[in-house]
Design a protein around this motif. Structure first.
Motif, PDB file in Angstrom:
ATOM      1  N   ARG A 101       0.639  -1.146  -0.149  1.00  0.00           N
ATOM      2  CA  ARG A 101       0.061   0.112  -0.053  1.00  0.00           C
ATOM      3  C   ARG A 101       0.935   1.292   0.150  1.00  0.00           C
ATOM      4  O   ARG A 101       0.444   2.349  -0.561  1.00  0.00           O
ATOM      5  CB  ARG A 101      -0.942   0.009   1.052  1.00  0.00           C
TER       6      ARG A 101
ATOM      7  N   GLU B 172     -14.480   0.187   0.110  1.00  0.00           N
ATOM      8  CA  GLU B 172     -13.418   1.099   0.277  1.00  0.00           C
ATOM      9  C   GLU B 172     -13.146   1.914  -0.757  1.00  0.00           C
ATOM     10  O   GLU B 172     -13.277   1.387  -2.085  1.00  0.00           O
ATOM     11  CB  GLU B 172     -12.089   0.379   0.994  1.00  0.00           C
TER      12      GLU B 172
ATOM     13  N   THR C 298      -4.032  11.375   3.412  1.00  0.00           N
ATOM     14  CA  THR C 298      -2.235  11.186   3.121  1.00  0.00           C
ATOM     15  C   THR C 298      -1.931  11.041   2.104  1.00  0.00           C
ATOM     16  O   THR C 298      -2.624  11.331   1.015  1.00  0.00           O
ATOM     17  CB  THR C 298      -2.195   9.776   3.700  1.00  0.00           C
TER      18      THR C 298
ATOM     19  N   THR D 277       0.684   8.899   0.967  1.00  0.00           N
ATOM     20  CA  THR D 277       0.554   7.491   0.626  1.00  0.00           C
ATOM     21  C   THR D 277      -0.572   6.602   1.425  1.00  0.00           C
ATOM     22  O   THR D 277      -0.902   7.208   2.458  1.00  0.00           O
ATOM     23  CB  THR D 277       1.797   6.745   1.079  1.00  0.00           C
ATOM     24  N   ALA D 278      -0.958   5.689   0.750  1.00  0.00           N
ATOM     25  CA  ALA D 278      -2.272   5.002   1.291  1.00  0.00           C
ATOM     26  C   ALA D 278      -2.070   3.712   2.319  1.00  0.00           C
ATOM     27  O   ALA D 278      -2.839   3.211   2.731  1.00  0.00           O
ATOM     28  CB  ALA D 278      -2.815   4.190   0.166  1.00  0.00           C
TER      29      ALA D 278
ATOM     30  N   HIS E  75      -8.125  10.745  -5.188  1.00  0.00           N
ATOM     31  CA  HIS E  75      -6.883  11.524  -5.555  1.00  0.00           C
ATOM     32  C   HIS E  75      -7.493  13.075  -5.849  1.00  0.00           C
ATOM     33  O   HIS E  75      -8.461  13.250  -6.736  1.00  0.00           O
ATOM     34  CB  HIS E  75      -6.478  10.868  -6.829  1.00  0.00           C
TER      35      HIS E  75
ATOM     36  N   VAL F 260       1.200   3.371  -3.294  1.00  0.00           N
ATOM     37  CA  VAL F 260      -0.019   4.098  -3.819  1.00  0.00           C
ATOM     38  C   VAL F 260       0.468   5.453  -3.224  1.00  0.00           C
ATOM     39  O   VAL F 260       0.135   5.624  -2.060  1.00  0.00           O
ATOM     40  CB  VAL F 260      -1.309   3.450  -3.286  1.00  0.00           C
ATOM     41  N   THR F 261       0.822   6.211  -3.999  1.00  0.00           N
ATOM     42  CA  THR F 261       1.317   7.766  -3.539  1.00  0.00           C
ATOM     43  C   THR F 261       0.774   8.780  -4.476  1.00  0.00           C
ATOM     44  O   THR F 261       0.781   8.836  -5.646  1.00  0.00           O
ATOM     45  CB  THR F 261       2.932   7.792  -3.567  1.00  0.00           C
TER      46      THR F 261
ATOM     47  N   VAL G 188      -8.434   8.378   1.627  1.00  0.00           N
ATOM     48  CA  VAL G 188      -8.656   6.932   1.786  1.00  0.00           C
ATOM     49  C   VAL G 188      -9.564   6.585   2.801  1.00  0.00           C
ATOM     50  O   VAL G 188      -9.645   7.056   4.092  1.00  0.00           O
ATOM     51  CB  VAL G 188      -7.218   6.276   2.296  1.00  0.00           C
TER      52      VAL G 188
ATOM     53  N   LEU H 105      -4.186  11.777  -1.010  1.00  0.00           N
ATOM     54  CA  LEU H 105      -5.221  10.476  -1.200  1.00  0.00           C
ATOM     55  C   LEU H 105      -6.262  10.742   0.034  1.00  0.00           C
ATOM     56  O   LEU H 105      -5.636  10.932   1.021  1.00  0.00           O
ATOM     57  CB  LEU H 105      -4.470   9.514  -1.294  1.00  0.00           C
TER      58      LEU H 105
ATOM     59  N   ILE I 123     -10.522   5.093  -2.749  1.00  0.00           N
ATOM     60  CA  ILE I 123      -9.553   5.990  -2.512  1.00  0.00           C
ATOM     61  C   ILE I 123      -9.719   7.270  -3.505  1.00  0.00           C
ATOM     62  O   ILE I 123     -10.079   7.004  -4.711  1.00  0.00           O
ATOM     63  CB  ILE I 123      -8.039   5.503  -2.921  1.00  0.00           C
TER      64      ILE I 123
ATOM     65  N   LYS J  82      -1.780   1.841   5.434  1.00  0.00           N
ATOM     66  CA  LYS J  82      -2.656   1.540   6.466  1.00  0.00           C
ATOM     67  C   LYS J  82      -1.881   1.555   7.842  1.00  0.00           C
ATOM     68  O   LYS J  82      -0.946   0.698   8.099  1.00  0.00           O
ATOM     69  CB  LYS J  82      -3.636   0.359   6.067  1.00  0.00           C
TER      70      LYS J  82
END
Length: 575
Positions: free
Chosen positions: A319, A526, A569, A571-572, A530, A322-323, A332, A330, A528, A574
């Motif tokens: 994860r 869920e 965030t 990056t995603a 951007h 994911v940036t 999330v 992001l 995400i 968790k």
DNA sequence: TAGCATTGCGCG
DNA sequence: AAAGCGCGCAATGCTA
């Protein structure tokens, strides 16, 4: 754009060198036709969209919308004939003799590749061409009419109207998600791989993986032991006295032997390398985006499936890759305990809704006194929704049955219906598939006097299997409907946010997504988003507001909330 | 050698 | 065979 009367619907159909667009009034009556050359289609749709904002009716969303998105054209609403046909032709809410059920040419469940298969779909010379739904405009109009009739005469038109609209909105979202892509930092991914697996060594295993393999082989006392073949590995384990029945992680973990630790390490690393290693990175991540193929309605329950890239199985380990783009963040968000909440609402179980309201649902169950710990509450609730009969879960379910009889009665009844060969439906009217011929034959055979014990046992097992499926179908399927409503409303809210200056960053997602908050990922419960950083809070609010709206759309005033865990965030990652 | 089934594991 | 749902994918081994 001139038109005597604004169209409520515009049906698009393929011709040999372009498209035919047919305007329909709100009642479905034809107003006028336009022939549109292929090269003019995108600007034509864009003008019609901004002039009338019609609902676009087409045979298959990816077949039309993928190209429109590539030309930078977004539409607000559509009606996907293929997806809606599958729902309506199968729905128990639709009259048995409705014409839509007989239109077998539209029974197309197979996914059609949007890229390479699109031209082939219309290439009648090619026998390997995939089977798609009819692309002709008059076929589309006829099917649209059948679908409207099926809904209008259904037991509950409102629900099916909602469901078909939500399903179609989902099709738009899926195409947009693919077009936008999930921002993916290939360098970060590479760093993770190197850290976990060791240096990438062309033609050989990465260092740490090779090291773990060596330690396993030492513990097995066999320098040539094969670790990637289950039967061979099982034999090797038996030779050193590790008497497992399978080589699965959970069983190995219970053994006490020096081979266990390095073997589990090896399996973990090996899995990462083969599923999401450098080969995956090379194949699936380009220009900073992972573009999975989402398949709306790809699961019988109504959940989305995916095809290629393993979009629904991105390991949490990755994860971090994911940036967000520079200047973006992001958002999330995931829904806490979506399925038990949905169960509370659809069964009208106010006790369960009380336990869920404003807090962790499992903590609420503990507070009610039904079980002692959060862990017990969770395993009991999952057991109730999945049909557990043994083990800790099976033991705890009866306690829930006492505390939440309405909710439990609903899933128990769904299970009984399924065992008896009947069908069940979600809240909005998606109906479970009929049992297959083999299943039905096995059941009727088992009732005959001369049926063998083995036949009776097998029939009973199959009946229980189907009962667990229908038990879960109503919950999983209704949760999928809630998620579609959430997505559809969120998509609209995000589009209403303002554009930012275009020079923010390299427009890696293309012009349509470089200047505005947009959906970037969706997985069951869920999302995400951007978002430009100055719209982060607005996007987060949109995510929450859309969840509240989804709850109201499906369940009206029933007193239940759908709390989200929302994080903003870069990056995603968790936790 | 292609196609299918099995195993195991990632996700919700 | 994870006690209990729904998926996709890679690697392996068997079969036609």
């Amino acid at each position: 754009m001139d038109a005597a009367e604004p169209p409520a619907w515009i049906v698009l159909g393929r011709t040999t060198n372009g498209a035919l667009a047919v305007h329909l009034d709100p009642a479905g009556a034809e107003l006028e036709r336009h022939r549109v050359a292929a090269s003019d289609l995108a600007p034509w749709v864009e003008r019609a969209e901004s002039t009338w904002s019609p609902r676009w009716v087409w045979h298959d969303t990816p077949q039309w919308y993928t190209a429109l998105l590539e030309s930078g054209v977004r539409v607000a609403r559509c009606h996907d004939l293929r997806l809606c046909h599958l729902i309506l032709a199968g729905s128990a809410l639709v009259a048995g003799d409705a014409a839509v059920r007989a239109a077998r040419a539209w029974d197309v469940v197979a996914f059609v590749e949007p890229d390479d298969a699109a031209p082939a779909l219309f290439d009648l010379e090619d026998p390997t061409s995939p089977v798609g739904p009819p692309a002709d405009v008059d076929e589309a109009i006829a099917e649209f009419s059948r679908q409207r009739e099926a809904i209008a005469t259904a037991a509950d038109p409102g629900r099916l109207r909602l469901l078909t609209a939500a399903e179609s909105a989902g099709a738009l979202v899926a195409a947009e998600l693919r077009a936008a892509g999930l921002p993916w930092d290939a360098a970060a991914h590479d760093r993770i791989l190197t850290e976990v697996l060791g240096e990438r060594t062309p033609g050989a295993q990465p260092a740490k993986l090779a090291d773990a393999a060596t330690r396993v082989r030492t513990a097995l006392g066999d320098p040539a032991a094969s670790l990637d073949s289950q039967p061979k590995l099982l034999r090797s384990l038996h030779r050193v006295g590790v008497l497992v029945e399978s080589t699965s992680r959970w069983e190995l973990a219970r053994q006490r032997h020096p081979v266990v630790e390095p073997l589990l390490e090896y399996k973990k690393m090996s899995r990462l390398l083969s599923a999401n290693g450098w080969a995956w990175l090379d194949e699936w991540v380009h220009e900073g985006r992972f573009r999975p193929v989402y398949v709306p309605g790809g699961v019988v329950t109504g959940r989305w499936a995916s095809s290629g890239g393993g979009a629904l199985q991105i390991p949490r380990q990755l994860r971090e890759a994911v940036t967000a783009d520079p200047g973006f963040v992001l958002v999330v968000a995931d829904v806490a305990q979506l399925e038990p909440r949905v169960l509370a609402a659809m069964s009208g179980d106010e006790a369960l809704a009380d336990a869920a309201r404003g807090r962790d649902l499992y903590a609420g169950i503990v507070d009610s006194g039904a079980v002692a710990t959060r862990a017990e509450a969770k395993v009991a609730m999952l057991g109730a929704m999945y049909g557990a009969t043994t083990g800790e879960s099976g033991r705890l379910v009866p306690r829930l049955r006492r505390a939440y009889p309405r909710a439990m009665d609903l899933v128990d009844a769904a299970a009984r219906t399924g065992e008896d060969g009947g069908d069940v439906s979600t809240w909005l009217g998606r109906t479970s598939p009929r049992p297959g011929g083999e299943w039905s034959r096995a059941q009727s055979r088992a009732t005959e006097a001369e049926a063998s014990g083995a036949e009776e046992t097998r029939a009973r097992r199959w009946a229980r299997d189907r009962g667990r499926f229908t038990r879960n179908f109503i919950v999983q399927g209704t949760a999928a409907e809630w998620a579609l409503a959430w997505l559809a409303d969120l998509r609209t809210r995000l589009h209403a946010l303002p554009l930012v200056a275009a020079d923010r960053s390299a427009p890696r997602s293309g012009p349509a997504f470089a200047r505005q908050a947009h959906l970037a990922f969706f997985l069951h419960d869920e999302v995400i988003v951007h978002a430009p950083q100055e719209h982060a809070e607005a996007a987060a609010e949109a995510v929450r507001d859309a969840a509240a709206t989804a709850g109201r759309i499906l369940f009206g005033a029933f007193p239940l909330d759908f709390p989200l865990d929302v994080r903003i965030t870069r990056t995603a990652l968790k936790d």
